[in-house]
Every structure is written in C-alpha cells, then in structure tokens.
Scaffold this motif. Structure first.
Motif, PDB file in Angstrom:
ATOM      1  N   SER A 174       0.655  -1.276  -0.248  1.00 37.15           N
ATOM      2  CA  SER A 174      -0.030  -0.032  -0.270  1.00 37.15           C
ATOM      3  C   SER A 174       0.762   1.192  -0.531  1.00 37.15           C
ATOM      4  O   SER A 174       1.834   1.267   0.710  1.00 37.15           O
ATOM      5  CB  SER A 174      -1.382  -0.079   0.962  1.00 37.15           C
ATOM      6  N   SER A 175       0.292   2.072  -0.642  1.00 35.45           N
ATOM      7  CA  SER A 175       0.839   3.347  -0.510  1.00 35.45           C
ATOM      8  C   SER A 175       0.345   4.144   0.239  1.00 35.45           C
ATOM      9  O   SER A 175       0.895   5.491   0.728  1.00 35.45           O
ATOM     10  CB  SER A 175       1.081   4.349  -1.619  1.00 35.45           C
ATOM     11  N   GLU A 176       0.146   3.589   0.835  1.00 32.46           N
ATOM     12  CA  GLU A 176      -1.670   4.647   2.237  1.00 32.46           C
ATOM     13  C   GLU A 176      -0.122   4.448   3.116  1.00 32.46           C
ATOM     14  O   GLU A 176       0.137   3.327   3.473  1.00 32.46           O
ATOM     15  CB  GLU A 176      -2.651   4.159   2.706  1.00 32.46           C
ATOM     16  N   ARG A 177      -0.721   5.072   4.712  1.00 32.54           N
ATOM     17  CA  ARG A 177       0.068   4.880   5.749  1.00 32.54           C
ATOM     18  C   ARG A 177      -1.238   3.416   6.865  1.00 32.54           C
ATOM     19  O   ARG A 177      -2.215   3.725   6.064  1.00 32.54           O
ATOM     20  CB  ARG A 177      -0.259   6.168   7.137  1.00 32.54           C
ATOM     21  N   ILE A 178       0.225   2.444   6.937  1.00 27.48           N
ATOM     22  CA  ILE A 178      -0.624   1.439   7.299  1.00 27.48           C
ATOM     23  C   ILE A 178      -0.994   1.549   8.529  1.00 27.48           C
ATOM     24  O   ILE A 178      -0.368   2.588  10.168  1.00 27.48           O
ATOM     25  CB  ILE A 178      -0.524   0.745   7.873  1.00 27.48           C
ATOM     26  N   PRO A 179      -1.829   1.835   9.426  1.00 26.41           N
ATOM     27  CA  PRO A 179      -2.646   1.970  10.836  1.00 26.41           C
ATOM     28  C   PRO A 179      -2.153   1.274  11.874  1.00 26.41           C
ATOM     29  O   PRO A 179      -1.462  -0.545  11.730  1.00 26.41           O
ATOM     30  CB  PRO A 179      -3.621   2.242  10.614  1.00 26.41           C
ATOM     31  N   TRP A 180      -2.079   1.755  13.082  1.00 28.56           N
ATOM     32  CA  TRP A 180      -1.281   1.046  14.333  1.00 28.56           C
ATOM     33  C   TRP A 180      -2.431   0.510  14.505  1.00 28.56           C
ATOM     34  O   TRP A 180      -2.095  -0.574  15.012  1.00 28.56           O
ATOM     35  CB  TRP A 180      -1.198   2.470  15.780  1.00 28.56           C
ATOM     36  N   SER A 181      -3.396   0.039  15.013  1.00 29.00           N
ATOM     37  CA  SER A 181      -4.559  -0.574  15.349  1.00 29.00           C
ATOM     38  C   SER A 181      -5.787  -1.032  14.660  1.00 29.00           C
ATOM     39  O   SER A 181      -6.098  -0.259  13.529  1.00 29.00           O
ATOM     40  CB  SER A 181      -4.754   0.128  16.352  1.00 29.00           C
ATOM     41  N   GLY A 182      -6.823  -1.171  14.642  1.00 28.70           N
ATOM     42  CA  GLY A 182      -8.084  -1.258  14.375  1.00 28.70           C
ATOM     43  C   GLY A 182      -8.064  -2.983  13.357  1.00 28.70           C
ATOM     44  O   GLY A 182      -6.939  -3.414  12.918  1.00 28.70           O
ATOM     45  N   HIS A 183      -9.464  -3.651  13.164  1.00 29.44           N
ATOM     46  CA  HIS A 183      -9.740  -4.066  12.207  1.00 29.44           C
ATOM     47  C   HIS A 183     -10.178  -3.750  10.844  1.00 29.44           C
ATOM     48  O   HIS A 183     -10.401  -5.073  10.142  1.00 29.44           O
ATOM     49  CB  HIS A 183     -10.205  -5.515  13.095  1.00 29.44           C
ATOM     50  N   SER A 184     -10.259  -2.752  10.229  1.00 27.89           N
ATOM     51  CA  SER A 184     -10.738  -2.391   9.358  1.00 27.89           C
ATOM     52  C   SER A 184     -10.434  -2.351   7.815  1.00 27.89           C
ATOM     53  O   SER A 184     -11.137  -2.734   6.865  1.00 27.89           O
ATOM     54  CB  SER A 184     -12.035  -1.004   9.121  1.00 27.89           C
ATOM     55  N   ALA A 185      -9.297  -2.447   8.005  1.00 33.13           N
ATOM     56  CA  ALA A 185      -8.356  -2.218   6.653  1.00 33.13           C
ATOM     57  C   ALA A 185      -8.321  -1.429   5.634  1.00 33.13           C
ATOM     58  O   ALA A 185      -8.605  -1.269   4.785  1.00 33.13           O
ATOM     59  CB  ALA A 185      -8.209  -3.843   6.379  1.00 33.13           C
ATOM     60  N   ARG A 186      -9.545  -0.232   6.130  1.00 36.20           N
ATOM     61  CA  ARG A 186     -10.308   0.945   5.556  1.00 36.20           C
ATOM     62  C   ARG A 186      -9.165   1.392   4.279  1.00 36.20           C
ATOM     63  O   ARG A 186      -9.555   2.247   3.494  1.00 36.20           O
ATOM     64  CB  ARG A 186     -10.735   2.135   6.416  1.00 36.20           C
ATOM     65  N   TYR A 187      -7.923   1.887   5.051  1.00 30.62           N
ATOM     66  CA  TYR A 187      -6.842   3.003   4.064  1.00 30.62           C
ATOM     67  C   TYR A 187      -6.917   2.027   3.174  1.00 30.62           C
ATOM     68  O   TYR A 187      -5.833   2.582   2.692  1.00 30.62           O
ATOM     69  CB  TYR A 187      -5.491   1.952   5.142  1.00 30.62           C
ATOM     70  N   ALA A 188      -6.838   0.448   3.401  1.00 33.91           N
ATOM     71  CA  ALA A 188      -6.450   0.259   1.114  1.00 33.91           C
ATOM     72  C   ALA A 188      -7.596   0.284   1.087  1.00 33.91           C
ATOM     73  O   ALA A 188      -7.821  -0.751  -0.660  1.00 33.91           O
ATOM     74  CB  ALA A 188      -6.073  -1.186   1.625  1.00 33.91           C
ATOM     75  N   MET A 189      -8.539   0.872   0.563  1.00 37.32           N
ATOM     76  CA  MET A 189      -9.716  -0.183  -0.168  1.00 37.32           C
ATOM     77  C   MET A 189      -9.744   0.976  -1.268  1.00 37.32           C
ATOM     78  O   MET A 189     -10.326  -0.178  -2.106  1.00 37.32           O
ATOM     79  CB  MET A 189     -11.124   0.463   0.591  1.00 37.32           C
ATOM     80  N   GLY A 190      -9.426   1.610  -1.675  1.00 32.98           N
ATOM     81  CA  GLY A 190      -9.081   2.204  -2.511  1.00 32.98           C
ATOM     82  C   GLY A 190      -8.540   1.110  -3.661  1.00 32.98           C
ATOM     83  O   GLY A 190      -8.093   0.886  -5.164  1.00 32.98           O
ATOM     84  N   GLU A 191      -6.898   0.766  -3.426  1.00 33.94           N
ATOM     85  CA  GLU A 191      -6.083  -0.880  -3.496  1.00 33.94           C
ATOM     86  C   GLU A 191      -6.899  -1.689  -3.855  1.00 33.94           C
ATOM     87  O   GLU A 191      -7.019  -2.457  -5.331  1.00 33.94           O
ATOM     88  CB  GLU A 191      -4.923  -0.333  -2.951  1.00 33.94           C
ATOM     89  N   VAL A 192      -7.772  -2.429  -2.911  1.00 31.81           N
ATOM     90  CA  VAL A 192      -8.287  -3.302  -3.276  1.00 31.81           C
ATOM     91  C   VAL A 192      -9.599  -3.221  -4.698  1.00 31.81           C
ATOM     92  O   VAL A 192      -9.645  -4.160  -5.408  1.00 31.81           O
ATOM     93  CB  VAL A 192      -9.065  -3.720  -1.986  1.00 31.81           C
ATOM     94  N   TYR A 193     -10.264  -2.377  -4.574  1.00 28.64           N
ATOM     95  CA  TYR A 193     -10.971  -1.796  -5.290  1.00 28.64           C
ATOM     96  C   TYR A 193     -10.592  -1.691  -6.594  1.00 28.64           C
ATOM     97  O   TYR A 193     -10.686  -2.918  -7.648  1.00 28.64           O
ATOM     98  CB  TYR A 193     -11.818  -0.382  -5.825  1.00 28.64           C
ATOM     99  N   GLU A 194      -8.928  -1.420  -7.091  1.00 30.10           N
ATOM    100  CA  GLU A 194      -8.745  -1.207  -7.953  1.00 30.10           C
ATOM    101  C   GLU A 194      -7.766  -3.068  -8.468  1.00 30.10           C
ATOM    102  O   GLU A 194      -8.645  -3.329 -10.033  1.00 30.10           O
ATOM    103  CB  GLU A 194      -7.822  -0.897  -8.451  1.00 30.10           C
ATOM    104  N   ALA A 195      -7.823  -3.077  -7.242  1.00 24.31           N
ATOM    105  CA  ALA A 195      -6.797  -5.055  -7.790  1.00 24.31           C
ATOM    106  C   ALA A 195      -9.144  -5.528  -8.474  1.00 24.31           C
ATOM    107  O   ALA A 195      -8.644  -6.761  -9.726  1.00 24.31           O
ATOM    108  CB  ALA A 195      -6.496  -5.988  -6.704  1.00 24.31           C
TER     109      ALA A 195
END
Lengths: 235, 845
Positions: free
Chosen positions: B249-270
């Motif tokens: 990911s080119s986004e910042r990976i969060p410290w905690s949490g379980h949603s992986a929301r940061y990566a949604m753009g990249e997941v959608y592209e895939a």
C-alpha cells in the motif's frame, strides 16, 4: 435494633413509601422495621422438580439454595412476620413435593413468627401441610399486599409476579440486574428464588403500572443497591 | 506463465483396479486422464480398505472419493418395478450445507454425461420435510448430507433398515471436521454405522495436516485396550505454488483497528483488474464493513455481493448461484465459504485482516483457480502493523507448507450424553454393547467405564448426587436389561436439540418502515439473523451495518429485531467483536522471530520496519524466547504492557489473573485490555517504581502458579465460563435450544443457565457438566493450555523495560483501551456511576 445497626453497614437502601420507612435488601427482600415485617416475592420453590417432570433435569438444589438465602435474610432482620408475596412454589403441588429435610428447614424458619402465604398464579392454593396463613390479598397500614399488581392506580400496593429487572447503558456497555421498582404509589419486589430471572421494566407487561417520571429502579448489586431513575433505563 | 506442477504420491499399493470403459471414455472425451491418486483410491476402495486421501485443493479429491461408488453403482441393473427399495449405498458428509449442494452439482455432470442410472440427493437442514419423508421411504443411492443430519438419521427407529446396504461413507474436509465437538459426535455416528454395517469403508478427504495419523485413526474401528489402528493413507504433495503477495500500500498502515479501510482504493482497483475476486474476512461485521466500503467507491457499479452465515438462506443461495454462472465480479465472504466449494472462475482471492492461522490461509487461497496445475493468486491486506507481520509470517508458512492445526482432544462428555440419548431414541440399547461401540471410535478410545456410566446417569435423570428425579427418568433400564426411552416426547425433544453448534442466541432481523410513536409494525422482509448480545447493546434509533445496508434499530418484539433503512450511510455503532480465531501458535512463533532478528524482517514494508527500528531505539525488541514487559506513566495512570503473542483468548485469561495479583500486591490496578499480540494493564501506582524497589517482581507476577488457586477463584465468577457452561448444557440436553417461533414469552418461564451454573457449582462441583465445562475452558474460550505453555516458556526470561513514555510497540494496544467489554467489577462501577448521576441531579435541582 441489632438488625438496623447491621443495615447501616451497607447492602441496603432506605426508602420512604406511603409515609412508612422501608428497607430494600440486597438479598431481594423488603423489611418494614416499624412492623418487623419481611416481604419476599416469587421464591418458586420446587421449580427444579417441576421442570424435571417435563424432562429437563435442572440441578435439584434450587429449593435448598432459596431456603438457605431466606434463612440468612431472616437471621439478619429477625422479623416477627413474613409475607411471601405469591409464587412461593413453582406450581400448586410444589409444597407436596418438598423433601422431608426441606420441610424441616422451612418449618424452622416459620417457627416463632407469623407467616403469610399470598396465593400466586403458580400456587393459588394454600401449600399443603405447611401451616401459616393463606390469603389472596392482605392489607396492613397503608399497604395492600398481593401477588399480581392490578392495572391502573393502586396506591400502597406491594406486589411481585413480574420479576422486575432493569438495564442501564454507560459508555457503550450495558448492565442488567434484577431490581425493586416503585413510583411512590406502588412497589414491585424482585424475584427471590434461585432459579428466577428478571423481566425488563421496559417490557410491555409493565405498561401502565408506573408513572415513568417518578419511577425508580433499585438495582441489586453484589453488595449494594443502586438507585436509578426510570428515564436512565434502556429496554 | 503457468508454474508447472510436480506432484508426488505417497502410498502406492500396486493393487489392481477396475475402471470400466464408459469411465475411461468419459475421461478421454474431456481430454483428461484419470489422475494417479484417483486410481489409487479406486483400487483401495475396490479392495475394501478404509483410506485417508490427503491432497491439496484442486486435485480432484471429490471425484477420487466417489469414483469407486460410481463404478460400482453403474454396474447394477435397474430396479424392477415392485422390487424392494434398497437403502443408501454411499453416504457423503460435509461440514457445510453449501458444500453438499455444490458437490451434488459437480457429480451430476459425469452421471448425466455417462448416462448412469444413479439417484443422488442432498439432505440438509434446508431440505423440506416432504422430501425428507420421501427419502426415508425411497432412499437415493448416494446421499449428501451434514453431521447433524447423520445424527438425526441414526436416531430414527428404522435406521438399521435405512443403512442396511451402506457400503461407503465419505467424509469431506475431514481435517476441519475432526477438531471440534461436531467431529466427536460424527465419530460416534460412524461407530454406530459400523455396528449396522461391520464391513463399512470409510473414506476421508483432507487437506494437508500436521499429523495424518490422527485422521487415520479416526476413520477406523479402534480395538480395545489402547491398541491403535490406522486406515490406509494416500498422500499427494506438490501442485502449483500459490502466488501470494501482501498488499503494497502507498497509504499509511494504521497502528491498530481491524477495518483495513486505508486500503480500500487499492482493493477496489484489484477487483477491477480481475475477472472474479473472492474477498475473505474473519468476522461477519468485518464483511459488512468491507462490503459497505466497496459499494461507496463502486463508481463502475461492478456486481459485488455479500455472503455470510447470518444472512437469510434464500439470499445466500442467490449469491451462490450468481457466482456459479460467473455473474459476479466480487463476493465478500466469511468462513461460510471457507471449504472446498468450487467457485468456477475465481482468479483472485483477497484476504482482509490477518488469517490467524497458516492452514486457514492455505484453505482460503485454494479457492482461486481451483485447478491443481495453475497457481492461485492471492493478496493479503493487513489491517494494522502487527497484522503486517502476521501476514508475512503466514505467507512464509504457506510456502513452507507448514501446518498449524491444533492436536485433537479427547471426546467431550456433553457430546457423549447427547449421543446416548440419540441411541436410545432409535431403539433400546444394552449399556455394555454401547460402551464397546463408543470406545471403538478414536476420540472416545480412552473413555473410562466410570465416566460412561456417569454420562448414562446424566441422560437418564440428570446424574445428581441427590437422587430425586428417578420417577421422571427420560431413559430407564427395563427388565430385559436394556435402556429405553420412557416417553415418545423425549425423542421429539432430542430431535429438536440435536447437534453441537450452539450459537449465541440470535434474533431475526426484519425490515420495517421507520415508525412514529405508538405504531406497532410487525415487520416485512427477513434480512437474516443477528446476535442478541449485540442488539442488547443498542437503543432504538441506533444505526448499524447489516446485510450490506445501514439499518436503524426500531425495536425488539419477541425474537424479532425490527429495523428500518437509515438514510445516512455512516453507521453509528461500529461493531467489532474481535476475531473469531486466535492467532495460531505457529504464526505467533514466526512473529516473535521477526521481532528478534532483523534478517527475518527484510520482507516487511518500510514503514513497519521503521516502526520496529524506533521501538529498538526507544525501548527494546525482545529476543525470540523472551517476554518483553514495558512499564510507563501516561496521563496520571501507570501502564504495564506485556507482549506474549499467544492470542486474544489466552491473553484475556492472563489479564484477569494478572490484575488479581497486582491487586493483592497493592498496585491498585484499574483495568486491562488484551489483543492477539499483547496485554496492557493500568493502575494508580507507579509499576516501574514498584518493580525497581522489588516491592513486586515480574517473576512472581508471571509465575505459573497463577493457574492454580487464582484461576479457580476467578473461574467461579467468569462470564466466559458461564457461556461455556451454557454450550455444554445445551449440547448435553439439559437446556433446550431456543427455536424461532417457539420462544416462550417472558423470562420467568425459562431458567437462565447462569442461575443453574451458580447453583450447580455451589452444590455439586464435580458434576459431569462442570467437568465438561472446565475441559472446554482449558481448550476453548480461556485457552488455559496455551497460557500454561507460555508461562513455562518465559520462566526466567522476562525482560523488563521501564520507560518515561509510551513505546512504539505499545501504541496499538493503547488504542484498543476502552473498546473492550466489561467484567463484573466494572459493571458495579458503571451502576455506581449511574446512581451518582441521579444523586447529583437531585442535589442541583
């Protein structure tokens, strides 16, 4: 006096109800000091054997457990009179199923005091062979004791039947406990028995019984009673 | 470019096999050749040998399992009119309903193409009653079903007739069946079938497992006196290695949490760049959240669907059908789609969140390109930084072929009680014979006669020391020495309560219109089921995600949760109940290795490596066999953070025990929080100073003896143990399951299992059900076994670091504080808080 001293140490809540001083006890009973009267509701003795007759073998220790707890409450308050507000037995033949040792335990609890069985919907008849007075309703002072609360206004009514419980929510967490419930007009006592659960005050069964603006739920903690306002409760 | 396969077969017997011409023609007609392991299993079956076939996904296991059955049935003459119905020839058992349905679809093709006269039917919880009735009168030759249905079938009076021509029983995905109570019940069912048919062949189909011998034992009759017998084994290794990557990911990976929301753009592209994508998550709520996120960015309106076990069955079937005709571009799924289902054209698997176990990951990734000679493509999307390490560990493991399935445990006593009742429902039984049958099944091979007798007594009258229920016995020993059911209604009761899957009480979710006050709408379409515990935490008006929609809670009526469509898309209640599966021991080891040695971190993304480097600078990175404990002050509180990496369950237990000890040491702990990786305790006294002055020592705090008395005392009150008890009591038949539509109204009509637990514990602490409960606690919810192993491992190896401020490694767990559910002490303080509010209000008014 000794009993009153003890209650200063916690586990109780003093309330003023219809001009009388009542003490709500953590063990789910109510003490009326001026009359040295103790009230319990819905002990549901022999619920275990009642279920067993239908093929559900709950541990057969519920009556014993309830009697031990009742004995502790009697020991603490030393009442002259006990009013059991109905559903003392889980069904109408419950008393006849009591084992000899439970009969003995119960008799020793009843000895030397006035004992009143209020008839409940589960146990409308007088319990066989146990003595004590039996009635469907009883008036004393400003109070009327009955099992099932009547609908509409019932000033001074002290009843059981509904097994009230209450739930609060704080910081996203919820806590549910059995409780005493009253609005100054009537008081509903929680179920006492080892196998009796609770029904939320928000359940439709409680509709029309209380003025919610005045309703208080005295929720039973481990060693304390917590006074909570009706509007603080959730369903 | 195709990564060509190299497959090796272990277990060639040189036995002859008979594959008739229609079959060789059929293979040839498709341009195929029967694979060597398929022929090997064919010859084993034709020689009457029970066999375990271990092969990777996509190796054609299912066809291999059925080949001998199809060959044998193809040679049978058609039934002449008036000829007696024959019973079932082959019984196929799968852990999932959907899998049974899918296998039927797959088998129908060769049967149709070879024009074979073979009747093939499924029987699951979804099969309508009339069809089940017909199946009893006219059994198909092949019946595809689930473990629960088998239990029901053997508990019927005509079971011996129904199974009197049974030749073969096939267990699909055996590795996943055997690890649970379901597997125990199924093993007892198999023992019963063997009594009906002593020469029965049992075929196990399994993915790679750590110890194949455990499964081989499971398949065959175990001789008495501790001797061990194994089935035959065919093992296929190799296949194309999956191409697995971690999302860069080119986004910042969060410290905690379980949603992986940061990566949604990249997941959608895939998703856009592949034909069909399967997205796996660990929980229902994560599935909902992910689905929502994807729809929010679905500008191309790609057909994306949602599939999880709580959704209404018709909705699930719709998704499955759309999937099989390649009408979907992506499906978001939980474990309901975990096993063996062939999803045709899937060319990418995305796993969101850490897989928690390497075996689980291998299984899920096997879904893409369900053919053995083409590599599967998969992308792992870690939701936070610890998960990055976990994903990397899983990825290494997948290449190594390492397996982390837990060792099998002995058969559970609650399951045994259920089986005894089921046996009695079918026919009167002799206790000696039943005991011999039960100990011939692998999980119960070590069962003592004494415990069996206790289970028998439990089934009959509850098994209490105080024998007051004799007159009400459900089963009773009669004059001829056999045990019989005393009333038909108990058999009925058994049938309604069969099985070992005890779910949290569920409410039906029904859609209604947003209502004004007073309206009492009964509800419209059914959306699925939701945990009662979750809904209890909400108040009407709250919004949450379900079934891919944002819903508003309108109210609860009996067992129905009424909801309306909420206009806003942001749900107010972010629901995360924690992962279902704790981090496996194997992956935990790997993560500890990464921390201890920089050479194991080279594959990690730069930002994660940097995070660890700063940790090294500010605090310390523990060595592989060390336990790191940090203490630091923060905002008028003092914190102690430990990093055992033993999974959330073991950490929760550790947290409870540690707080008790700290309390006794007068360290005034206030609370704790546990994740899969770490545990944080906070309190009012300076832990650093207390440790420095040796007022407390870590060696004493983390001493193994915490598993003794402390554990006992804590267990007495633990709500986790009460939940475990409820499950045991339900499986054993003490408490009836709640059945939708048959709910009793009002709580005073039922007895809460918590009350039963309290009474039983104080009056008969060695009762069978409490024995079963503590055995479960050791393995399940409390993971005491694992905690014990950890305490032993770190003895003398605790590394303490006193800090002035929070360390980088501690940030993730510190962010979790406040999200955990509360224990009984905290409950009291919440009540006190509410009561105080009232007093203050009164004072100011």
């Amino acid at each position: 006096m000794e009993a009153l001293l003890q209650h200063e140490q916690g586990g109780c809540q003093d309330i003023d109800f219809q001009g009388e001083h009542l003490i709500l006890d953590c063990s789910a009973c109510v003490f009326w000091p001026d009359e040295k009267t103790l009230m319990v509701a819905d002990i549901h003795m022999e619920k275990g054997s009642s279920f067993a007759s239908k093929g559900t073998f709950l541990p057969p220790y519920d009556t014993g457990e309830s009697l031990i707890r009742l004995g502790a409450a009697l020991n603490a308050w030393k009442p002259k009179r006990v009013i059991s507000l109905g559903d003392s037995f889980h069904d109408d033949t419950g008393a006849s199923r009591l084992s000899d040792s439970y009969v003995e335990m119960l008799e020793s609890l009843m000895r030397g005091r006035e004992w009143i069985w209020i008839g409940g919907n589960h146990d409308p008849s007088p319990p066989a062979g146990l003595g004590g007075l039996h009635s469907t309703e009883l008036c004393a002072g400003p109070f009327v004791f009955r099992h099932q609360p009547v609908s509409g206004i019932a000033t001074g009514e002290i009843a059981g039947h509904l097994h009230p419980s209450a739930r609060i929510k704080r910081r996203g967490k919820s806590v549910r406990r059995n409780c005493f419930a009253g609005d100054g007009e009537r008081l509903i006592v929680p179920a006492f028995g080892a196998y009796t659960g609770g029904l939320s005050l928000k359940h439709e069964a409680f509709e029309g019984l209380f003025d919610w603006n005045k309703l208080k739920a005295w929720m039973i903690g481990r060693e304390t009673i917590f006074e909570i306002a009706g509007r603080q409760l959730v369903g | 470019m195709v990564n060509k396969k190299t497959t090796i077969i272990h277990g060639c017997s040189g036995l002859p096999f008979n594959l008739p011409k229609p079959f060789t023609d059929w293979f040839a007609g498709h341009g195929w050749q029967p694979r060597s392991h398929q022929l090997e299993l064919l010859s084993r079956c034709q020689a009457g040998q029970s066999t375990l076939l271990i092969a990777p996904t996509g190796a054609g296991k299912t066809l291999a399992g059925f080949l001998s059955c199809l060959v044998e049935l193809s040679g049978r003459p058609r039934r002449k009119p008036g000829e007696a119905q024959k019973g079932i020839h082959t019984l196929y058992i799968s852990p999932l309903k959907a899998l049974a349905v899918d296998i039927k679809r797959n088998l129908e093709t060769p049967i149709r193409e070879m024009n074979l006269n073979i009747a093939l039917e499924t029987r699951t919880g979804d099969t309508p009653v009339h069809r089940r009735q017909r199946q009893k009168l006219a059994p198909p030759q092949i019946l595809l079903t689930t473990p629960e249905q088998l239990s029901l079938l053997i508990a019927q009076k005509d079971a011996p007739r129904f199974f009197d021509s049974l030749e073969t029983v096939i267990f699909d995905e055996l590795h996943s069946l055997v690890t649970s109570k379901r597997g125990h019940l199924l093993a007892l069912g198999l023992a019963r079938l063997r009594t009906f048919r002593p020469d029965l062949k049992a075929i196990g189909l399994s993915a790679t497992v750590a110890d194949p011998d455990e499964l081989r034992r499971w398949l065959v009759k175990q001789p008495p006196l501790g001797e061990i017998k194994l089935s035959e084994l065919i093992k296929l290794e190799g296949g194309a290695k999956p191409e697995i990557t971690i999302l860069k990911s080119s986004e910042r990976i969060p410290w905690s949490g379980h949603s992986a929301r940061y990566a949604m753009g990249e997941v959608y592209e895939a998703i856009k760049n592949h034909r069909t994508t399967l997205l796996f998550v660990n929980t229902r709520s994560q599935a909902e959240l992910l689905f929502q996120e994807l729809w929010n960015r679905n500008e191309d309106t790609l057909p994306i669907a949602l599939h999880h076990g709580s959704l209404d069955v018709s909705q699930r079937r719709k998704v499955e059908e759309a999937m099989s005709v390649n009408a979907l571009r992506a499906v978001v799924a939980t474990s309901t789609l975990d096993l063996g289902i062939d999803w045709g054209d899937v060319d990418l698997v995305i796993h969101v969140g850490a897989p928690k176990g390497a075996s689980r990951l291998a299984q899920r990734i096997g879904r893409a390109n369900h053919r053995i000679d083409e590599p599967s493509r998969a992308i792992l999307v870690p939701a936070n930084r610890f998960e990055v390490m976990e994903c990397q560990a899983a990825l290494d493991a997948n290449y190594l072929g390492a397996q982390d399935t837990p060792p099998l445990r002995d058969g559970c006593l609650d399951v045994l009680a259920q089986h005894i009742m089921g046996t009695a429902c079918a026919a009167p039984f002799d206790a000696d014979e039943l005991f011999d049958e039960i100990i011939s099944s692998a999980p119960y091979a070590n069962l003592s006669r004494n415990l069996f007798n206790k289970a028998l007594e439990f089934t009959a009258t509850g098994g209490y020391a105080l024998k007051t229920y004799e007159q009400y016995a459900k089963i009773r020993k009669t004059e001829d020495g056999t045990w019989r059911v005393t009333h038909p209604r108990f058999a009925q009761q058994y049938r309604l309560n069969v099985g070992t899957i005890v779910e949290a009480p569920m409410l039906d979710v029904r859609l209604t219109r947003h209502r004004g006050k007073g309206a009492n709408v009964r509800g419209g379409p059914m959306l699925g089921k939701i945990e009662e515990g979750f809904i209890e935490g909400l108040t009407p008006g709250d919004t949450f995600l379900f079934s891919g929609k944002t819903l508003r809670l309108e109210g609860i009526r009996d067992n129905i949760c009424l909801v309306s469509n909420a206009a806003d898309t942001d749900a107010k209640i972010p629901y995360y109940a924690g992962g279902k599966f704790p981090l496996s021991t194997y992956l935990a080891d790997q993560v500890r290795r990464m921390l201890s040695d920089p050479s194991n971190r080279t594959h990690l993304p730069k930002q994660v490596r940097e995070w660890l480097e700063i940790q090294k600078l500010k605090s310390v990175l523990p060595k592989f066999d060390e336990l790191l404990v940090e203490t630091f002050p923060r905002a008028e509180r003092f914190y102690m953070v430990a990093y055992p990496f033993e999974g959330r369950l073991a950490h929760q237990t550790l947290g409870m025990l540690l707080t008790r000890r700290l309390e006794r040491a007068n360290a005034k702990p206030l609370g704790f929080v546990a994740t899969d990786y770490a545990i944080a305790v906070w309190g009012l006294r300076d832990f650093s100073r207390m440790l420095k002055s040796s007022e407390v020592t870590l060696a004493a705090l983390f001493d193994e003896d915490m598993l003794g008395d402390d554990l006992e005392t804590w267990l007495a009150e633990s709500f986790l143990l009460k939940r475990t008890f409820r499950q045991c009591a339900t499986i054993a038949g003490l408490i009836e399951r709640r059945h939708p539509g048959k709910e009793k109204t009002g709580r005073q009509m039922t007895v809460s299992s918590d009350l039963v637990y309290d009474v039983l514990r104080s009056h008969e602490p060695d009762h069978l059900l409490l024995q079963a409960t503590s055995a479960d606690a050791a393995h399940g919810l409390l993971d005491i076994r694992r905690l014990g192993e950890m305490l032993l491992r770190i003895k003398g190896r605790i590394r303490h670091k006193g800090l002035q401020q929070i360390s980088p490694l501690a940030v993730p767990i510190m962010l979790e504080i406040g999200k955990e559910s509360v224990g009984s002490d905290a409950q009291e303080s919440l009540l006190a808080e509410a009561a105080k509010e009232l007093v203050e209000e009164a004072g100011s008014g």
